[in-house]
Design a protein around this motif. Sequence first.
Motif, mmCIF file in Angstrom:
data_model
loop_
_atom_site.group_PDB
_atom_site.id
_atom_site.type_symbol
_atom_site.label_atom_id
_atom_site.label_comp_id
_atom_site.label_asym_id
_atom_site.label_seq_id
_atom_site.Cartn_x
_atom_site.Cartn_y
_atom_site.Cartn_z
ATOM 1 N N HIS A 106 -31.205 14.284 3.764
ATOM 2 C CA HIS A 106 -32.041 13.938 4.883
ATOM 3 C C HIS A 106 -33.389 13.444 4.422
ATOM 4 N N ALA A 161 -41.087 13.582 11.689
ATOM 5 C CA ALA A 161 -39.575 12.578 11.889
ATOM 6 C C ALA A 161 -38.676 12.744 10.898
ATOM 7 N N THR A 192 -31.113 12.307 9.408
ATOM 8 C CA THR A 192 -30.192 12.859 8.341
ATOM 9 C C THR A 192 -29.283 11.604 7.523
ATOM 10 N N VAL A 216 -28.706 10.657 11.977
ATOM 11 C CA VAL A 216 -29.126 11.247 13.216
ATOM 12 C C VAL A 216 -30.617 11.448 13.238
ATOM 13 N N THR A 217 -31.399 11.241 14.211
ATOM 14 C CA THR A 217 -33.120 11.338 14.008
ATOM 15 C C THR A 217 -33.338 12.167 14.669
ATOM 16 N N HIS A 218 -34.515 12.995 14.533
ATOM 17 C CA HIS A 218 -35.202 14.066 15.158
ATOM 18 C C HIS A 218 -36.949 13.752 15.037
ATOM 19 N N TYR A 219 -37.443 14.269 16.059
ATOM 20 C CA TYR A 219 -38.818 14.047 16.029
ATOM 21 C C TYR A 219 -39.455 15.197 16.868
ATOM 22 N N THR A 220 -40.719 15.513 16.460
ATOM 23 C CA THR A 220 -41.604 16.466 17.110
ATOM 24 C C THR A 220 -41.889 16.118 18.274
ATOM 25 N N ASP A 221 -42.658 16.674 19.366
ATOM 26 C CA ASP A 221 -42.790 16.322 20.686
ATOM 27 C C ASP A 221 -43.941 15.580 20.656
ATOM 28 N N ARG A 273 -42.550 11.877 19.717
ATOM 29 C CA ARG A 273 -41.140 11.391 20.387
ATOM 30 C C ARG A 273 -41.277 10.303 21.394
#
Length: 120
Positions: free
Chosen positions: A35, A51, A54, A58-63, A66
């Motif tokens: 990741h 940010a 994976t 698949v993506t992820h962000y802090t608020d 985002r």
Amino acid sequence: VQLQASGGGLVQAGGSLRLSCVASRSISSVFNPNHMGWYRQVPGKERELIAGITSGGVTHYTDSVRGRFTISRNNGRKTVYLQMNSLKPEDTAVYYCNAYRPGGTYVWDWGQGTQVTVSS
């Protein structure tokens, strides 16, 4: 240096920047399974994972980022990108990339970051 970030600079609020981070040959063979994330640090504060993407994309962000930032990766080029739009003065920081584990723990030694400065 195993990870080299670039693309930072000075931009006005509302502007955009695209950051890149390339893995050196020494870790290129393990880039794809990991990741990858973008971190940022301001003086006096801890480095923060903002940010992540994976190994499966698949993506992820802090608020705080985002909807404005987009992370992507090119496994063939061993590179991870961060497209930053609608920049705000509070985005001013030094940006780094690294591999991360669930929970945000970084994997490799830190490489050179890139400074992003957003003027109001």
